[in-house]
Design a protein around this motif. Structure first.
Motif, PDB file in Angstrom:
ATOM      1  N   ALA A  36      -4.054  13.837   0.371  1.00  0.00           N
ATOM      2  CA  ALA A  36      -5.144  14.816   0.294  1.00  0.00           C
ATOM      3  C   ALA A  36      -5.202  15.498  -1.069  1.00  0.00           C
ATOM      4  CB  ALA A  36      -4.979  15.864   1.394  1.00  0.00           C
ATOM      5  N   GLN A  37      -4.123  15.429  -1.826  1.00  0.00           N
ATOM      6  CA  GLN A  37      -4.075  16.059  -3.143  1.00  0.00           C
ATOM      7  C   GLN A  37      -4.638  15.169  -4.245  1.00  0.00           C
ATOM      8  OE1 GLN A  37      -0.222  17.754  -3.963  1.00  0.00           O
ATOM      9  NE2 GLN A  37       0.123  18.158  -1.807  1.00  0.00           N
ATOM     10  N   PHE A  38      -5.057  13.958  -3.888  1.00  0.00           N
ATOM     11  CA  PHE A  38      -5.583  13.001  -4.849  1.00  0.00           C
ATOM     12  C   PHE A  38      -6.993  12.586  -4.456  1.00  0.00           C
ATOM     13  CE2 PHE A  38      -1.007  12.596  -5.020  1.00  0.00           C
ATOM     14  CZ  PHE A  38      -0.766  12.581  -6.374  1.00  0.00           C
ATOM     15  N   LYS A  39      -7.685  11.954  -5.390  1.00  0.00           N
ATOM     16  CA  LYS A  39      -9.013  11.417  -5.089  1.00  0.00           C
ATOM     17  C   LYS A  39      -8.874  10.392  -3.966  1.00  0.00           C
ATOM     18  CE  LYS A  39     -12.911   9.144  -7.246  1.00  0.00           C
ATOM     19  NZ  LYS A  39     -13.464   8.581  -8.472  1.00  0.00           N
ATOM     20  N   ARG A  40      -9.679  10.528  -2.947  1.00  0.00           N
ATOM     21  CA  ARG A  40      -9.535   9.699  -1.744  1.00  0.00           C
ATOM     22  C   ARG A  40     -10.393   8.440  -1.793  1.00  0.00           C
ATOM     23  NH1 ARG A  40      -7.172  12.795   2.545  1.00  0.00           N
ATOM     24  NH2 ARG A  40      -7.060  10.775   3.506  1.00  0.00           N
ATOM     25  N   THR A  41      -9.813   7.364  -1.304  1.00  0.00           N
ATOM     26  CA  THR A  41     -10.546   6.129  -1.045  1.00  0.00           C
ATOM     27  C   THR A  41     -10.184   5.706   0.371  1.00  0.00           C
ATOM     28  OG1 THR A  41      -8.812   4.638  -1.839  1.00  0.00           O
ATOM     29  CG2 THR A  41     -10.400   5.430  -3.479  1.00  0.00           C
ATOM     30  N   THR A  44      -6.314   5.093   0.475  1.00  0.00           N
ATOM     31  CA  THR A  44      -5.393   6.048  -0.145  1.00  0.00           C
ATOM     32  C   THR A  44      -4.210   6.375   0.754  1.00  0.00           C
ATOM     33  OG1 THR A  44      -7.174   7.028  -1.450  1.00  0.00           O
ATOM     34  CG2 THR A  44      -5.179   8.331  -1.201  1.00  0.00           C
ATOM     35  N   ASP A  45      -4.457   6.711   2.019  1.00  0.00           N
ATOM     36  CA  ASP A  45      -3.368   7.078   2.930  1.00  0.00           C
ATOM     37  C   ASP A  45      -2.341   5.954   3.056  1.00  0.00           C
ATOM     38  OD1 ASP A  45      -4.733   9.434   3.307  1.00  0.00           O
ATOM     39  OD2 ASP A  45      -5.312   9.010   5.379  1.00  0.00           O
ATOM     40  N   LYS A  46      -2.812   4.719   3.194  1.00  0.00           N
ATOM     41  CA  LYS A  46      -1.909   3.570   3.338  1.00  0.00           C
ATOM     42  C   LYS A  46      -1.101   3.356   2.059  1.00  0.00           C
ATOM     43  CE  LYS A  46      -0.790  -0.726   4.937  1.00  0.00           C
ATOM     44  NZ  LYS A  46       0.600  -0.792   4.581  1.00  0.00           N
ATOM     45  N   LYS A  47      -1.750   3.456   0.898  1.00  0.00           N
ATOM     46  CA  LYS A  47      -1.042   3.265  -0.363  1.00  0.00           C
ATOM     47  C   LYS A  47       0.025   4.332  -0.569  1.00  0.00           C
ATOM     48  CE  LYS A  47      -4.762   0.940  -2.838  1.00  0.00           C
ATOM     49  NZ  LYS A  47      -5.723   1.063  -3.933  1.00  0.00           N
ATOM     50  N   VAL A  48      -0.313   5.580  -0.254  1.00  0.00           N
ATOM     51  CA  VAL A  48       0.654   6.672  -0.390  1.00  0.00           C
ATOM     52  C   VAL A  48       1.826   6.445   0.567  1.00  0.00           C
ATOM     53  CG1 VAL A  48       1.023   9.148  -0.030  1.00  0.00           C
ATOM     54  CG2 VAL A  48      -1.002   8.354  -1.245  1.00  0.00           C
ATOM     55  N   ALA A  49       1.529   6.064   1.796  1.00  0.00           N
ATOM     56  CA  ALA A  49       2.594   5.808   2.774  1.00  0.00           C
ATOM     57  C   ALA A  49       3.509   4.682   2.302  1.00  0.00           C
ATOM     58  CB  ALA A  49       1.992   5.468   4.136  1.00  0.00           C
TER      59      ALA A  49
END
Length: 75
Positions: A36-41, A44-49
């Motif tokens: 949530a602290q970055f530009k979302r695509t 994004t959630d999967k990449k961060v995880a």
């Protein structure tokens, strides 16, 4: 005694950005909270995880439950 943040020696700036955000957080964050602290695509959630899981396997971050992560600090 001051705490020192463990430096992550990786080429990609993404893990470094995540480690800085985890270091600044006053509590453990999950992938969704960090993303949530970055530009979302859409991914994004999967990449961060995925990056957080990798950092945990390498020993740079800790996770008690496998969902929330905190940067390991050395005293």
């Amino acid at each position: 005694m001051a705490e020192a943040v463990v430096s992550i020696g990786m080429r990609s700036s993404r893990p470094q950005q995540y480690s800085h955000r985890l270091a600044a957080a006053n509590q453990a964050l999950d992938a969704k909270g960090l993303a949530a602290q970055f530009k979302r695509t859409k991914t994004t959630d999967k990449k961060v995880a995925d990056v957080l899981d990798s950092l945990a396997r390498l020993g740079y971050v800790s996770s008690a439950d496998g969902k929330t992560f905190a940067l390991l600090r050395v005293a």
